[in-house]
Design a protein around this motif. Structure first.
Motif, PDB file in Angstrom:
ATOM      1  N   GLY A   1      41.371  58.069  -4.891  1.00  0.00           N
ATOM      2  CA  GLY A   1      42.539  57.365  -4.213  1.00  0.00           C
ATOM      3  C   GLY A   1      42.604  56.033  -4.627  1.00  0.00           C
ATOM      4  O   GLY A   1      41.120  55.421  -4.408  1.00  0.00           O
ATOM      5  N   SER A   2      43.702  55.692  -5.266  1.00  0.00           N
ATOM      6  CA  SER A   2      43.320  54.043  -5.597  1.00  0.00           C
ATOM      7  C   SER A   2      43.879  53.874  -5.392  1.00  0.00           C
ATOM      8  O   SER A   2      46.253  53.900  -6.073  1.00  0.00           O
ATOM      9  N   LEU A   3      44.728  52.427  -4.964  1.00  0.00           N
ATOM     10  CA  LEU A   3      45.642  51.754  -4.789  1.00  0.00           C
ATOM     11  C   LEU A   3      45.257  49.822  -5.438  1.00  0.00           C
ATOM     12  O   LEU A   3      44.491  48.755  -4.564  1.00  0.00           O
ATOM     13  N   VAL A   4      46.711  49.034  -5.529  1.00  0.00           N
ATOM     14  CA  VAL A   4      46.191  48.449  -5.768  1.00  0.00           C
ATOM     15  C   VAL A   4      47.353  47.636  -5.618  1.00  0.00           C
ATOM     16  O   VAL A   4      48.837  48.063  -5.354  1.00  0.00           O
ATOM     17  N   LEU A   5      46.935  46.265  -4.684  1.00  0.00           N
ATOM     18  CA  LEU A   5      48.094  45.186  -4.097  1.00  0.00           C
ATOM     19  C   LEU A   5      48.784  43.860  -5.292  1.00  0.00           C
ATOM     20  O   LEU A   5      47.565  43.596  -5.563  1.00  0.00           O
ATOM     21  N   GLU A   6      49.971  43.520  -5.598  1.00  0.00           N
ATOM     22  CA  GLU A   6      49.713  42.888  -6.882  1.00  0.00           C
ATOM     23  C   GLU A   6      51.245  42.049  -6.091  1.00  0.00           C
ATOM     24  O   GLU A   6      51.723  41.986  -5.476  1.00  0.00           O
ATOM     25  N   ILE A   7      50.632  40.231  -6.053  1.00  0.00           N
ATOM     26  CA  ILE A   7      51.722  39.216  -5.770  1.00  0.00           C
ATOM     27  C   ILE A   7      52.248  38.885  -7.422  1.00  0.00           C
ATOM     28  O   ILE A   7      51.311  38.611  -8.425  1.00  0.00           O
ATOM     29  N   MET A   8      53.013  38.269  -6.612  1.00  0.00           N
ATOM     30  CA  MET A   8      53.738  38.097  -8.162  1.00  0.00           C
ATOM     31  C   MET A   8      54.976  37.102  -8.093  1.00  0.00           C
ATOM     32  O   MET A   8      55.529  36.801  -6.885  1.00  0.00           O
ATOM     33  N   SER A   9      55.016  36.070  -8.955  1.00  0.00           N
ATOM     34  CA  SER A   9      56.204  34.651  -8.910  1.00  0.00           C
ATOM     35  C   SER A   9      57.573  35.955  -8.478  1.00  0.00           C
ATOM     36  O   SER A   9      57.283  36.775  -9.081  1.00  0.00           O
ATOM     37  N   PRO A  10      58.630  34.844  -7.781  1.00  0.00           N
ATOM     38  CA  PRO A  10      60.057  35.385  -8.438  1.00  0.00           C
ATOM     39  C   PRO A  10      60.251  36.043  -9.247  1.00  0.00           C
ATOM     40  O   PRO A  10      60.825  36.889  -9.274  1.00  0.00           O
ATOM     41  N   GLU A  11      59.509  35.607 -10.389  1.00  0.00           N
ATOM     42  CA  GLU A  11      60.817  35.605 -11.420  1.00  0.00           C
ATOM     43  C   GLU A  11      59.443  36.971 -11.942  1.00  0.00           C
ATOM     44  O   GLU A  11      59.444  37.383 -13.180  1.00  0.00           O
ATOM     45  N   ARG A  12      58.621  37.628 -11.539  1.00  0.00           N
ATOM     46  CA  ARG A  12      57.820  39.097 -11.061  1.00  0.00           C
ATOM     47  C   ARG A  12      57.074  38.585 -12.975  1.00  0.00           C
ATOM     48  O   ARG A  12      56.006  39.548 -13.578  1.00  0.00           O
TER      49      ARG A  12
END
Length: 134
Positions: free
Chosen positions: A82-93
């Motif tokens: 299993g692989s998991l990636v969490l991504e944080i983005m700006s409100p503009e994605r």
């Protein structure tokens, strides 16, 4: 079945990420309120293999006189990964930060044990956010 995996893991991933970010002082934006950043995840469960063949650790040229022999498989392991990636983005994605982890999926564990491990993994990923200034 992607929908079955989503139904099984998404509630744990979302709740764990919210809790881990709250521990770091980030508050979830209320419905209709502008957020400072967005969080998304990518999860993949797939089959992987690990194997060894007879002679794989010998040097490319055998200077000490062994006759050539066919490379036979001496060890083979097939497992789910299993692989998991969490991504944080700006409100503009636009991507701002990404953290990930991968591990072997153990079928012999109970659902509660799997959820606990997933929560621990998410906590470890979120510990690295926000990145330290250099």
């Amino acid at each position: 079945d992607p929908e079955a995996l989503k139904a099984r893991f998404e509630p744990v991933i979302v709740a764990s990420a919210e809790q881990a970010l709250a521990k770091k002082g980030f508050v979830k934006a209320a419905e209709g309120q502008a957020a400072d950043f967005l969080v998304t995840y990518f999860a993949l469960v797939s089959v992987s293999t690990s194997g060894q063949t007879l002679g794989q650790f010998l040097p490319g040229t055998v200077a000490w006189g062994l006759p050539p022999f066919p490379a036979a498989t001496t060890s083979l392991k097939i497992y789910e990964q299993g692989s998991l990636v969490l991504e944080i983005m700006s409100p503009e994605r636009k991507p701002l930060w990404r953290g990930g982890a991968q591990a072997e999926v153990h079928r012999d564990r109970t659902e509660a044990q799997r959820q606990k491990k997933l929560t621990e993994v998410i906590n470890d990923i979120v510990k690295r956010f926000p990145p330290k200034k250099k």
